[in-house]
Scaffold this active site. Structure first.
Site, PDB file in Angstrom:
ATOM      1  N   GLN A   1       0.831  -1.210   0.000  1.00  0.00           N
ATOM      2  CA  GLN A   1       0.000   0.000   0.000  1.00  0.00           C
ATOM      3  C   GLN A   1       0.864   1.258   0.000  1.00  0.00           C
ATOM      4  OE1 GLN A   1      -3.237   0.733  -0.368  1.00  0.00           O
ATOM      5  NE2 GLN A   1      -3.703  -1.405  -0.774  1.00  0.00           N
ATOM      6  N   SER A   2       1.972   1.224  -0.700  1.00  0.00           N
ATOM      7  CA  SER A   2       2.888   2.365  -0.721  1.00  0.00           C
ATOM      8  C   SER A   2       2.244   3.594  -1.358  1.00  0.00           C
ATOM      9  CB  SER A   2       4.137   1.974  -1.517  1.00  0.00           C
ATOM     10  OG  SER A   2       4.917   3.114  -1.808  1.00  0.00           O
ATOM     11  N   ASN A   3       2.204   4.687  -0.588  1.00  0.00           N
ATOM     12  CA  ASN A   3       1.757   5.972  -1.152  1.00  0.00           C
ATOM     13  C   ASN A   3       2.794   6.504  -2.132  1.00  0.00           C
ATOM     14  OD1 ASN A   3      -0.646   6.295   0.569  1.00  0.00           O
ATOM     15  ND2 ASN A   3       0.858   6.436   2.227  1.00  0.00           N
TER      16      ASN A   3
ATOM     17  N   ALA B   1       4.690   4.704  -4.097  1.00  0.00           N
ATOM     18  CA  ALA B   1       4.547   4.008  -5.380  1.00  0.00           C
ATOM     19  C   ALA B   1       3.384   4.606  -6.171  1.00  0.00           C
ATOM     20  CB  ALA B   1       4.328   2.514  -5.132  1.00  0.00           C
TER      21      ALA B   1
END
Ligand code: PLP
Length: 315
Positions: free
Chosen positions: A76-78, A80
Site C-alpha cells: 500500500q505504498s503511497n 509508489a
C-alpha cells in the site's frame, strides 16, 4: 518561489496551513496552538508528501533521458502510487516493485496504481536488501528490452530528494514563524531529514512508523548525504506497535479524534501514528500548552481503503 532547474512542477505551492482549534483543545493544548500543514493536498491522484520529493527525482529522470520510473515499496505504498501519477504527468511509464504477493482484490493505493497504468511486480516476502535486489533485477530486465529505467529509491528518499522538505520548512517558517514542534511521520526518512535540515533538529518531532529497521541511522545517513550536521534528533519510537503494517489502539483513537474534531482524514500507517505520537508527547510533557505546533498532514488516505483492519476504525 521560482522553481529551480532541478525540479519539475507536479503540484501547486505553497500548500495551505490551517488552524485546528477543536483538535488542539481536545489534545489539551490552547485552541490556537496546533495548525495543520496540508501536504495531503499536494499533487495528483490523492496527493501527499511524496510529490515534493518526486519533483526532484522526476527532474533527475528527465535529465537522464529515462522512459520508465522504477521504484519500490510496501503493497500500500503511497510513494509508489504517487510515482505512478508523477510518471503519467511526465509522459513516462512506471514500474512498481512491491513487497509480498498479489492480494486478491486490489484496493486503496493498488487500485490507483492500476488506474494510473503502472506495471506492478511482486517481490515476495523480502527484506530491504531483497527488495533492492528485485528492483535491480527489474531494471536489468527493462534495459534488456531497450528501455531506459530511472530508479527512484525506496520511499523516494535520497539526499537530493530530501531537499524538497527544506523547501517545505521555508514555507512553514513563512506561514507560522517560530513553530516550536513540527510533528511528522517517519517512513523512509527523507521528509524528516529535509525538515531537520530546514528547521533544526530541536524543532522536528518525528514519529517512527516501523517502515525502516533503524529510524535514527536512516535519517542520519540522509542528513550526512546532504552535508548537514544532524544534532540530537527528536524521534518517538513508541508508536510502531506490532509493526509497520499493523493497526494500534492509539492510532485508532487518533484517526477518530482527527476525523470527529476537524473532519480530517488521516491514514492508519503514517499520519495516524504521527498524531498518536503527538498525543503521547503532550501526555509526557514534551509538547506543552502555549507552544506552537504544526502537524504535517503528509497524505496517505488511500492507504486507509487498502488496510486489512480498516473496518475496525468505524467504531
Ligand atoms: C511516506 C509517507 C510518510 C513518511 O515520509 P518519508 O519521507 O518516507 O519518511 C509520511 N506520511 C505518508 C502519508 C507517507 O506516505
Amino acid at each position: 518561489m521560482p522553481l529551480s532547474a532541478d525540479r519539475v512542477p507536479l503540484a501547486t505551492w505553497p500548500t495551505p496551513l490551517e488552524p485546528a482549534p477543536r483538535l488542539s483543545a481536545a489534545l489539551g493544548l490552547h485552541p490556537d496552538d496546533l495548525w495543520v500543514k496540508r501536504d495531503d493536498l499536494a499533487g495528483p491522484a490523492g496527493g501527499g508528501n511524496k510529490i515534493r520529493k518526486l519533483e526532484r527525482s522526476g527532474a533527475e529522470a528527465l535529465a537522464a533521458g529515462a522512459d520508465v520510473l522504477l521504484t519500490s515499496g510496501a503493497p500500500q505504498s503511497n510513494h509508489a502510487r504517487l510515482s505512478a501519477a508523477a510518471a503519467a504527468r511526465l509522459g513516462l511509464a512506471a514500474t512498481l516493485v512491491l513487497e509480498g504477493t498479489a492480494p486478491d482484490g486490489e484496493r486503496g493505493n493498488l487500485l490507483l496504481d492500476r488506474l494510473l497504468g503502472a506495471d506492478v511486480v511482486w517481490a515476495g516476502e523480502v527484506d530491504a536488501a531483497g527488495l533492492a535486489a528485485a528492483v535491480e533485477e527489474e531494471a536489468e530486465r527493462l534495459r534488456g528490452e531497450g528501455r531506459r529505467p530511472h530508479v527512484v529509491p525506496f520511499g523516494g528518499s535520497s539526499p537530493t530528494a530530501a531537499l524538497a522538505y527544506v523547501d517545505a520548512a521555508v514555507e512553514i517558517e513563512q506561514q507560522r514563524p517560530g513553530t516550536e514542534h513540527l510533528v511528522v511521520a517517519l517512513g523512509s526518512g527523507g521528509t524528516t531529514a529535509g525538515l531537520v535540515a530546514g528547521l533544526g533538529a530541536e524543532r522536528v518531532l518525528a514519529v517512527h512508523t516501523g517502515a525502516v529497521a533503524d529510524a535514527e541511522a536512516t535519517v542520519r545517513g540522509l542528513l550526512e548525504g546532504m552535508g548537514v550536521e544532524a544534532g540530537t534528533l527528536r524521534l518517538r519510537l513508541d508508536q510502531v506497535g506490532a509493526g509497520y503494517a499493523h493497526l494500534t489502539e492509539p492510532v485508532v483513537a487518533a484517526l477518530r479524534l482527527a476525523a470527529r474534531t476537524e473532519g480530517l482524514g488521516l491514514d492508519p500507517t503514517y499520519t495516524g501514528r504521527a498524531l498518536a505520537g503527538l498525543v503521547a508527547a503532550v501526555a509526557d510533557g514534551d509538547v506543552r500548552r502555549g507552544e506552537r505546533v504544526v502537524f504535517l498532514h503528509s497524505g496517505g488516505l488511500p492507504g486507509l481503503f487498502g488496510h486489512p483492519d480498516a473496518a475496525r476504525l468505524a467504531g
